[in-house]
Scaffold this active site. Structure first.
Site, PDB file in Angstrom:
ATOM      1  NE  ARG A 126      85.205  85.613  46.319  1.00  0.00           N
ATOM      2  CZ  ARG A 126      85.134  84.332  46.678  1.00  0.00           C
ATOM      3  NH1 ARG A 126      83.950  83.760  46.855  1.00  0.00           N
ATOM      4  NH2 ARG A 126      86.231  83.622  46.878  1.00  0.00           N
ATOM      5  NE  ARG A 127      87.455  81.974  49.191  1.00  0.00           N
ATOM      6  CZ  ARG A 127      88.719  81.792  48.838  1.00  0.00           C
ATOM      7  NH1 ARG A 127      89.698  82.205  49.643  1.00  0.00           N
ATOM      8  NH2 ARG A 127      89.021  81.219  47.692  1.00  0.00           N
ATOM      9  NE  ARG A 176      95.603  81.608  53.153  1.00  0.00           N
ATOM     10  CZ  ARG A 176      94.952  82.535  52.463  1.00  0.00           C
ATOM     11  NH1 ARG A 176      93.661  82.417  52.261  1.00  0.00           N
ATOM     12  NH2 ARG A 176      95.591  83.567  51.967  1.00  0.00           N
ATOM     13  NE  ARG A 234     102.641  84.764  44.599  1.00  0.00           N
ATOM     14  CZ  ARG A 234     101.513  84.318  45.148  1.00  0.00           C
ATOM     15  NH1 ARG A 234     100.441  84.147  44.400  1.00  0.00           N
ATOM     16  NH2 ARG A 234     101.455  84.058  46.432  1.00  0.00           N
ATOM     17  CB  CYS A 257      91.120  91.549  45.882  1.00  0.00           C
ATOM     18  SG  CYS A 257      92.311  92.447  46.895  1.00  0.00           S
ATOM     19  CB  SER A 315      88.430  86.161  50.480  1.00  0.00           C
ATOM     20  OG  SER A 315      87.387  86.621  49.649  1.00  0.00           O
ATOM     21  CG  ASN A 365     102.080  78.324  52.865  1.00  0.00           C
ATOM     22  OD1 ASN A 365     101.420  77.724  53.701  1.00  0.00           O
ATOM     23  ND2 ASN A 365     103.409  78.350  52.891  1.00  0.00           N
ATOM     24  CE  LYS A 371      92.045  83.430  44.160  1.00  0.00           C
ATOM     25  NZ  LYS A 371      91.281  82.708  45.203  1.00  0.00           N
ATOM     26  CG  ASP A 372      96.030  86.598  42.800  1.00  0.00           C
ATOM     27  OD1 ASP A 372      95.061  86.747  43.576  1.00  0.00           O
ATOM     28  OD2 ASP A 372      96.875  85.695  42.931  1.00  0.00           O
ATOM     29  NE  ARG A 415      98.091  87.284  53.192  1.00  0.00           N
ATOM     30  CZ  ARG A 415      99.154  88.047  52.946  1.00  0.00           C
ATOM     31  NH1 ARG A 415      99.209  89.264  53.456  1.00  0.00           N
ATOM     32  NH2 ARG A 415     100.140  87.615  52.204  1.00  0.00           N
TER      33      ARG A 415
END
Length: 322
Positions: free
Chosen positions: A125-126, A149, A7, A236, A123, A145, A77-78, A143
């Site tokens: 989860r977070r 953030r 990427r 995810c 996330s 990069n 994780k992706d 969202r």
């Protein structure tokens, strides 16, 4: 010449360059080939709406299958837990720090952030685990990069953001971290901190060249974590955290696996752990998943995400001692 698909983001390029350098050190010529993914092009839509775990993966896999590249590097994780018949993970190199990291204004730790502080994360989860801590934080979606953030904090739009420590370390940005979050507070995503080097399933030559980068302990740990995720049939968009570690037991090395399943709003959670044989990590992951399912994990994951993200202070205890 090995053509390595990556990427185009700074983090992805840094990760791919690290793998390329390892292969070059072994005497191979490597060329980086940029591949644009939907997740890179759309920086505003929540990942779960774009397609979840596969949003950064499908374009790289297509480039592999089409023969445009010989190998591709993913954040593990992706990577979806469902096997892809056309590709194989030839190496999982040694893992970076799997923990989550807090980047906060004024260098504050999580416990020092005042109530109603605005904390950003993309996330589920977070979000769920932050809500479950009962600190009165206002957790908001995010969202972009890493730099985008972090600018939300430096420009005063947010009080803090939560990011993967591994990415910050690889980018040389650990100096911005206020606190590395203990897994007791926040268990990372399954596979967090690890890379996956994928090749075509029918390309035994490239697979053999890449296989020397595989780290036995990292593969065992991440296999257990991802087997748990697969058995839970979660992706995810599910608030699931897991972390496995190879530890020294009475009779030799053991594989210790901890996991948490949290309701989307953080009002309830299940935390469980098991120890097993490092030689059969997938079995350990499946056994722990079954324990979580027996105790109600499916119900927690099936609850619709709340649309009211106000702070939560009442968290029913659902954990039992093992």
């Amino acid at each position: 010449m090995l053509r390595l698909g990556t990427r185009r983001s700074a983090l992805a390029t840094t990760q791919s360059s690290w793998v390329a350098d390892q292969l070059r050190a072994l005497g191979h010529e490597v060329e980086l080939v940029e591949v644009s993914t939907e997740g890179d092009r759309d920086q505003t839509t929540p990942l779960a709406q774009l397609g979840g775990t596969g949003v950064f993966v499908s374009a790289l896999r297509a480039a592999l299958v089409d023969g445009r590249v010989d190998l591709a590097v993913h954040s593990l994780k992706d990577l979806p837990t469902t096997p892809d018949p056309d590709t194989v993970v030839a190496a999982i190199p040694v893992r970076e720090d799997p923990r989550d990291a807090l980047v906060a204004r004024d260098g504050l730790t999580l416990g020092e952030l005042p109530a109603r502080s605005r904390v950003g994360t993309g996330s589920p989860r977070r979000r769920a685990q932050l809500e479950a801590l009962g600190l009165g934080l206002v957790v908001t979606g995010l969202r972009g990069n890493v730099d985008t953030r972090m600018r939300q904090v430096t420009e005063g739009h947010l009080d803090a953001v939560v990011l993967a420590a591994a990415g910050l370390r690889r980018l040389g940005r650990l100096d911005a971290v206020s606190e590395l979050l203990d897994p007791i507070q926040m268990l990372p995503a399954p596979g967090q901190g690890a890379l996956a080097v994928e090749v075509r399933a029918d390309d035994a030559h490239t697979a053999s060249l890449v296989a020397v980068l595989d780290d036995h302990d990292t593969r065992a740990c991440t296999t257990a974590e991802r087997a748990l995720l697969a058995e839970l049939e979660a992706g995810c968009s599910a608030p699931v955290g897991a972390l496995a570690e190879v530890v020294e037991g009475v009779d030799g090395p053991e594989l210790s696996l901890r996991a948490v399943v949290t309701s989307h709003d953080g009002t309830a959670d299940l935390r469980r752990s098991l120890v097993g044989d490092p030689a059969t990590p997938a079995d350990l992951g499946r056994r722990l998943a079954h324990l979580l399912l027996e105790d109600g994990a499916a119900q927690l994951m099936s609850d619709s995400p709340t649309t009211d993200h106000s702070p939560t202070t009442d968290h029913p205890a659902t954990e039992r001692a093992l």
